[in-house]
Design a protein around this motif. Sequence first.
Motif, PDB file in Angstrom:
ATOM      1  N   ASN A  91       7.084  53.924  18.197  1.00  0.00           N
ATOM      2  CA  ASN A  91       6.382  53.573  19.437  1.00  0.00           C
ATOM      3  C   ASN A  91       6.568  52.112  19.853  1.00  0.00           C
ATOM      4  O   ASN A  91       6.836  51.833  21.024  1.00  0.00           O
ATOM      5  CB  ASN A  91       4.877  53.858  19.284  1.00  0.00           C
ATOM      6  CG  ASN A  91       4.606  55.310  19.005  1.00  0.00           C
ATOM      7  OD1 ASN A  91       5.100  56.182  19.716  1.00  0.00           O
ATOM      8  ND2 ASN A  91       3.828  55.589  17.956  1.00  0.00           N
ATOM      9  N   GLN A  92       6.405  51.182  18.914  1.00  0.00           N
ATOM     10  CA  GLN A  92       6.458  49.767  19.236  1.00  0.00           C
ATOM     11  C   GLN A  92       7.436  49.023  18.346  1.00  0.00           C
ATOM     12  O   GLN A  92       7.676  49.409  17.216  1.00  0.00           O
ATOM     13  CB  GLN A  92       5.067  49.124  19.073  1.00  0.00           C
ATOM     14  CG  GLN A  92       4.190  49.311  20.281  1.00  0.00           C
ATOM     15  CD  GLN A  92       2.992  50.165  19.967  1.00  0.00           C
ATOM     16  OE1 GLN A  92       2.842  50.640  18.859  1.00  0.00           O
ATOM     17  NE2 GLN A  92       2.144  50.376  20.961  1.00  0.00           N
ATOM     18  N   LEU A  93       7.961  47.916  18.915  1.00  0.00           N
ATOM     19  CA  LEU A  93       8.751  46.964  18.152  1.00  0.00           C
ATOM     20  C   LEU A  93       8.052  45.616  18.217  1.00  0.00           C
ATOM     21  O   LEU A  93       7.629  45.175  19.299  1.00  0.00           O
ATOM     22  CB  LEU A  93      10.157  46.815  18.748  1.00  0.00           C
ATOM     23  CG  LEU A  93      11.274  47.725  18.233  1.00  0.00           C
ATOM     24  CD1 LEU A  93      12.555  47.407  18.985  1.00  0.00           C
ATOM     25  CD2 LEU A  93      11.479  47.556  16.740  1.00  0.00           C
ATOM     26  N   PHE A  94       7.946  44.974  17.080  1.00  0.00           N
ATOM     27  CA  PHE A  94       7.383  43.641  17.015  1.00  0.00           C
ATOM     28  C   PHE A  94       8.500  42.651  16.731  1.00  0.00           C
ATOM     29  O   PHE A  94       9.330  42.869  15.836  1.00  0.00           O
ATOM     30  CB  PHE A  94       6.309  43.556  15.935  1.00  0.00           C
ATOM     31  CG  PHE A  94       5.110  44.413  16.227  1.00  0.00           C
ATOM     32  CD1 PHE A  94       4.088  43.943  17.051  1.00  0.00           C
ATOM     33  CD2 PHE A  94       5.014  45.699  15.698  1.00  0.00           C
ATOM     34  CE1 PHE A  94       2.987  44.750  17.326  1.00  0.00           C
ATOM     35  CE2 PHE A  94       3.926  46.495  15.972  1.00  0.00           C
ATOM     36  CZ  PHE A  94       2.900  46.027  16.791  1.00  0.00           C
ATOM     37  N   ILE A  95       8.544  41.574  17.504  1.00  0.00           N
ATOM     38  CA  ILE A  95       9.558  40.537  17.341  1.00  0.00           C
ATOM     39  C   ILE A  95       8.858  39.270  16.892  1.00  0.00           C
ATOM     40  O   ILE A  95       8.068  38.674  17.653  1.00  0.00           O
ATOM     41  CB  ILE A  95      10.329  40.278  18.657  1.00  0.00           C
ATOM     42  CG1 ILE A  95      11.040  41.557  19.097  1.00  0.00           C
ATOM     43  CG2 ILE A  95      11.344  39.156  18.463  1.00  0.00           C
ATOM     44  CD1 ILE A  95      10.223  42.417  20.043  1.00  0.00           C
ATOM     45  N   ASP A  96       9.114  38.877  15.662  1.00  0.00           N
ATOM     46  CA  ASP A  96       8.549  37.635  15.135  1.00  0.00           C
ATOM     47  C   ASP A  96       9.558  36.520  15.417  1.00  0.00           C
ATOM     48  O   ASP A  96      10.503  36.300  14.665  1.00  0.00           O
ATOM     49  CB  ASP A  96       8.290  37.779  13.641  1.00  0.00           C
ATOM     50  CG  ASP A  96       7.586  36.552  13.056  1.00  0.00           C
ATOM     51  OD1 ASP A  96       7.168  35.677  13.835  1.00  0.00           O
ATOM     52  OD2 ASP A  96       7.482  36.481  11.816  1.00  0.00           O
ATOM     53  N   ASN A  97       9.378  35.824  16.517  1.00  0.00           N
ATOM     54  CA  ASN A  97      10.344  34.838  17.024  1.00  0.00           C
ATOM     55  C   ASN A  97      10.101  33.490  16.353  1.00  0.00           C
ATOM     56  O   ASN A  97       9.242  32.715  16.765  1.00  0.00           O
ATOM     57  CB  ASN A  97      10.222  34.726  18.547  1.00  0.00           C
ATOM     58  CG  ASN A  97      11.213  33.744  19.124  1.00  0.00           C
ATOM     59  OD1 ASN A  97      12.160  33.323  18.461  1.00  0.00           O
ATOM     60  ND2 ASN A  97      11.002  33.379  20.384  1.00  0.00           N
ATOM     61  N   GLN A  98      10.890  33.196  15.325  1.00  0.00           N
ATOM     62  CA  GLN A  98      10.744  31.955  14.570  1.00  0.00           C
ATOM     63  C   GLN A  98      11.850  30.941  14.884  1.00  0.00           C
ATOM     64  O   GLN A  98      11.919  29.900  14.235  1.00  0.00           O
ATOM     65  CB  GLN A  98      10.760  32.274  13.072  1.00  0.00           C
ATOM     66  CG  GLN A  98       9.620  33.170  12.608  1.00  0.00           C
ATOM     67  CD  GLN A  98       8.284  32.456  12.627  1.00  0.00           C
ATOM     68  OE1 GLN A  98       8.203  31.249  12.386  1.00  0.00           O
ATOM     69  NE2 GLN A  98       7.230  33.187  12.949  1.00  0.00           N
ATOM     70  N   ASP A  99      12.721  31.273  15.856  1.00  0.00           N
ATOM     71  CA  ASP A  99      13.893  30.435  16.110  1.00  0.00           C
ATOM     72  C   ASP A  99      14.002  29.971  17.560  1.00  0.00           C
ATOM     73  O   ASP A  99      15.094  29.651  18.031  1.00  0.00           O
ATOM     74  CB  ASP A  99      15.161  31.202  15.721  1.00  0.00           C
ATOM     75  CG  ASP A  99      15.131  31.645  14.274  1.00  0.00           C
ATOM     76  OD1 ASP A  99      15.267  30.775  13.392  1.00  0.00           O
ATOM     77  OD2 ASP A  99      14.954  32.853  14.026  1.00  0.00           O
TER      78      ASP A  99
END
Length: 574
Positions: A511-519
């Motif tokens: 259902n969902q995608l999580f993007i942990d944007n560390q850059d």
Amino acid sequence: MKILFSVFLLVSSLLLSGQTREKAFEINAQLGRGINFGNMFEAPSETAWGNPWKPEYPKIIADLGFNHVRIPVRWEPEERSAATEPFTITPEFLNRIKEVVDSCLNTGLYAIINMHHHEELFENPDGQKERFLTQWKQISEYFADYPDSLLFEILNEPHGNLDATKWNTFFADALSTIREDNPDRVVLIGTAEYGGLGGLSKLELHDDDNIIVTVHYYNPFSFTHQGAEWSNGTDAWLGTEWTDTETEREIVQDEFAPLKAWEQQKNIPVHVGEFGSYSKADMDSRERWTTYIARFIESQGWSWTYWEFSAGFGIYNPDDDSYNNRLIDALLNNEMSEPAVYVGTAIYSSQFDQTINDWSLSTNNGAGATLIQSSGNLAVDITTAGSEGWHIQLAKNNVALEAGKKYRLTFKAKSVDDRTATSYVGMNVSPWSSYSGYSGFSLTDTFRVYSTVFDMTTTDNYARIVFDLGTNASDITIEYITLESVEIQFPTSVESVKILKSKIYPNPTYNQLFIDNQDDFQQLQLKTIDGQTIQQTQLANHLNEITVDKLSSGIYFVTLSNQVLQQTFKIIKK
């Protein structure tokens, strides 16, 4: 590093072994990393292939950091043994092999001796069986008092008329012969059909605690054997690269997955007795492939022996006393790096829920099968197996391929019972050659995804996708088949690989995608497998969320980018 590796293998193996095969697991841990004395004693004579053994070799190998040596031996030539009863191996040749074994053991290396290139046995197994067993009796008696650091391997790459059924009987009889004088020595047993993974499902083990199963791995063959003078048609593969992409790694993992499951089910240690790439391949690709294969094998808790020391695949050149340090580092020192990724544009994508009419099924030499559409899938109902893969052949014609492009064939399939089959992309006219090489794959009753990547050196607007299914009567179901033109995206640099910390999860997702944007990525693009952008959005730092529940099941690509960096992730939508 050598000690730590041995400890890792020992701990991994003992966890699997319980109270049985404890010694075999321990010996396998001690084998660790090894190298073959190839093109020496398995040649018709020791000098026939221009690579004679030298007494200094074991010390060189031990000093580099290897743990063992495999010594392939051809016992058949008339200068070495009699072709008639009592099939006596000459004392001179036995003593020569003893000299090599002693030299290895005296430097602290373990040693494996085998039977190698016994062509008469492969051509006439029943007629040569007595000679085969009598020679093993002589070898077994001669080395009976040697320590556990000497291992026997019954036969290299059984094939030809020594098929899987016959091999199960032959190795059992040879093992019984060896046990008369070596009741506790660890013995390696290979698979039929040239010792590869495809013969694993047909191997029937007997109740013996001191055995190790050994397999060989040279995939993709079009890469590892390009330009090999002893194999017809390999010049067409010259220039084939191995780029260490996620897809290429997944192919390796998928091909070895049945072996891992088999190891755990049978509670038996595993050794990869040969792997290597010929010197005609480019050095960058050889280093990448060798690094990944060595590290992957180790990650499974298995031992390995590289093919080979001082000839066409080797790490040492005896002519000028030089070393291939890049291969040595790949085998012993390199860590597994981040993979590159492929971004693809679809050339063909199946729609089996709508039609299967673009696929044809041919049967030959008495084999029988029917092609049907079943629950949105393509199914092959096999009534009678053939003796060759092409006796039942599933194909799609008129596929346009361009010279200079790289392609990826991907499919998702299962079978009623465990079985093997072969896929390739090739010519639709005589001589029906393959462009992609021939990729063997192992099917189970659970759907799995399989891929192969290849380079085109010529244009063919009428190529075909082929599945050779004829050697087994187990029915096959295919959920989808795609062929893509792909471009490779390497990590920007060694430094960028180390500093990129962004993650996407869960993968696979529903259902969902999580993007942990560390850059500090600024933009996200979501693309289909054929390169169509279906979503584009701006990114905030740290946690972002996108909804994918409306997407059809399949493979997608998420690209994160800013003005400096770009990173692409492959995701699977369930």
